[in-house]
Design a protein around this motif. Structure first.
Motif, PDB file in Angstrom:
ATOM      1  N   LEU A  94      16.477  13.006  -9.004  1.00  0.00           N
ATOM      2  CA  LEU A  94      16.841  12.981 -10.413  1.00  0.00           C
ATOM      3  C   LEU A  94      16.114  11.888 -11.169  1.00  0.00           C
ATOM      4  CD1 LEU A  94      20.701  13.535 -10.086  1.00  0.00           C
ATOM      5  CD2 LEU A  94      18.893  15.247 -10.363  1.00  0.00           C
ATOM      6  N   GLU A  95      15.911  10.754 -10.517  1.00  0.00           N
ATOM      7  CA  GLU A  95      15.286   9.615 -11.187  1.00  0.00           C
ATOM      8  C   GLU A  95      14.675   8.704 -10.140  1.00  0.00           C
ATOM      9  OE1 GLU A  95      16.575   5.781 -14.014  1.00  0.00           O
ATOM     10  OE2 GLU A  95      18.040   7.317 -13.443  1.00  0.00           O
ATOM     11  N   ILE A  96      13.566   8.073 -10.483  1.00  0.00           N
ATOM     12  CA  ILE A  96      12.964   7.081  -9.604  1.00  0.00           C
ATOM     13  C   ILE A  96      12.587   5.865 -10.439  1.00  0.00           C
ATOM     14  CG2 ILE A  96      10.685   8.184  -9.790  1.00  0.00           C
ATOM     15  CD1 ILE A  96      10.133   7.139  -6.926  1.00  0.00           C
ATOM     16  N   ARG A  97      12.990   4.695  -9.961  1.00  0.00           N
ATOM     17  CA  ARG A  97      12.711   3.452 -10.674  1.00  0.00           C
ATOM     18  C   ARG A  97      11.873   2.557  -9.770  1.00  0.00           C
ATOM     19  NH1 ARG A  97      18.244   4.196 -11.925  1.00  0.00           N
ATOM     20  NH2 ARG A  97      18.939   2.461 -10.620  1.00  0.00           N
ATOM     21  N   LEU A  98      10.681   2.189 -10.262  1.00  0.00           N
ATOM     22  CA  LEU A  98       9.749   1.381  -9.494  1.00  0.00           C
ATOM     23  C   LEU A  98       9.798  -0.066  -9.972  1.00  0.00           C
ATOM     24  CD1 LEU A  98       6.618   3.738  -9.570  1.00  0.00           C
ATOM     25  CD2 LEU A  98       8.490   3.733  -7.926  1.00  0.00           C
ATOM     26  N   PRO A  99       9.432  -1.010  -9.101  1.00  0.00           N
ATOM     27  CA  PRO A  99       9.324  -2.401  -9.553  1.00  0.00           C
ATOM     28  C   PRO A  99       8.357  -2.513 -10.725  1.00  0.00           C
ATOM     29  CG  PRO A  99       9.214  -2.274  -7.161  1.00  0.00           C
ATOM     30  CD  PRO A  99       9.157  -0.866  -7.661  1.00  0.00           C
TER      31      PRO A  99
END
Length: 395
Positions: free
Chosen positions: A317-322
């Motif tokens: 659904l969602e991906i959050r990267l540094p």
């Protein structure tokens, strides 16, 4: 040439002189006749398949047109895990016992005869799909699940059966090489790290940091294996286990490595394997130049990659990267994450360079563990818990 469903993935399509499509269920003869029609107009000089899929078609076309290509026999020995095992035993390269099985009962028979642990996997496969370890204490239900996983079809690879073989304990490595006229030049030995259930690869570091004697044993083993399998040219990616009794084969592939390993080799050694592979495919002799360049360069840095593997499957659904740009995404929101996991389940990767292999791995892993992925409304991170020793350390 490719299957029509893959045309959308061909980069720079307009730059090609011709792109030929042929159905996956078409016979080899249909692929050959299509190639022959074009060959009459613009003769081919060589046939190359840079991926796993349809390498058998490339070999058949090469043989029919009398072009430089892997032989049908060599391709069979490489892609059929049981044929590979048989050939390596016959030539005295690797004594690992193996057998094709048609059901869970035969896995139990093999386990009783040879002892465990065992690996159950597809006769033809890639990406750690359908691979399971079966131990002496495995229940009938566990053995049945291992067989079912190995017998499933994946990504268009035809189901060719299930093979069972001895599981070797020890650190795992890959050997990246380029062959020409039957000579095999090793560019790098790569240490690999994996999760302990399905053996999905979590990371790699180049060079491996092996003691000189161990590296010599590994490279000599791979050269003998490639000779035994009849490999004469082109890139190879060979995976091995360094056991207490010496190197043992996992499998080899007639292509460059995946997992961005050629990029790691380039970063660590300065040698561009993909460039040499492309030039060789165009008919150039490159081995002399490759050897000279390799000899002139002494790696002074280690390059590593680490992957983010979610705990479960479902829709991403969602991906959050540094925010520091150290990690790149491999999947996008809307993609499905397979479970049980395989190489296509990994959602992101981080690369790092450092003065030691341990430092490079730690840096890449720390960055990859900063990824957060929302899968089917559940927040997950990387593999839960502390990984086993072979995953956690380069030592």
């Amino acid at each position: 040439m490719c299957r029509p469903e893959f045309l959308a993935h061909v980069r720079g399509l307009a730059a090609y002189e011709r792109v030929l499509g042929c159905r996956a269920d078409a016979s080899d003869e249909e692929w050959i006749q299509l190639a022959k029609q074009v060959d009459r107009i613009r003769p081919f000089t060589s046939v190359v398949a840079f991926g796993e899929l349809d390498q058998d078609r490339a070999a058949a076309i090469g043989q029919a047109l009398g072009l430089t290509a892997h032989s049908v026999e060599t391709l069979h020995r490489v892609q059929d895990k049981q044929a590979m095992r048989r050939r390596l035993r016959e030539t005295g390269v690797d004594p690992t016992p193996a057998a094709t099985v048609s059901g869970p009962e035969q896995i139990r028979d093999f386990l009783d005869q040879h002892g465990g642990p065992l690996i159950v996997k597809p006769v033809q496969g890639a990406g750690s799909v359908g691979v399971t370890v079966v131990r002496d204490t495995a229940s009938p239900a566990e053995i049945a699940r291992a067989y079912e996983a190995a017998a499933a079809e994946f990504m268009g690879v035809p189901q060719a059966g299930v093979v069972v073989e001895r599981f070797h304990e020890g650190p795992q490595f890959s050997v990246e090489a380029l062959s020409e006229d039957g000579e095999h030049h090793v560019l790098a030995v790569v240490r690999k790290f994996y999760e302990p259930v399905g053996f999905v690869e979590l990371g790699h570091v180049v060079p491996a940091g092996l003691p000189e004697a161990d590296e010599a044993a590994v490279t000599d083993f791979v050269r003998r294996a490639l000779d035994a399998l009849g490999v004469t040219h082109g890139p190879t990616h060979t995976e091995i286990v360094l056991t207490a009794d010496g190197p043992r084969m996992i499998e080899t592939h007639l292509r460059p490595a995946g997992d961005e390993i050629p990029d790691l080799v380039h970063e660590a050694t300065g040698v561009d394997l993909l460039r040499y592979t492309a030039r060789q495919a165009l008919g150039e002799e490159v081995l002399g130049e490759l050897r000279a360049e390799t000899a002139a360069r002494t790696p002074d840095r280690y390059a590593a990659i680490w992957f983010t593997l979610p705990d479960g499957g479902g829709e991403l659904l969602e991906i959050r990267l540094p925010a520091d740009g150290t990690v790149h995404a491999l999947l996008e929101p809307g993609d499905d994450i397979a479970f049980p996991a395989n190489s296509d389940s990994r959602v992101a990767a981080a690369r790092a360079r450092a003065a030691t292999p341990d430092e490079a791995v730690r840096t890449a892993r720390r960055a990859a563990e900063g990824v957060r992925a929302v899968v089917a409304a559940q927040l997950v991170t990387t593999v839960a818990g502390d990984p086993p020793e072979e995953v956690a350390s380069c030592d």
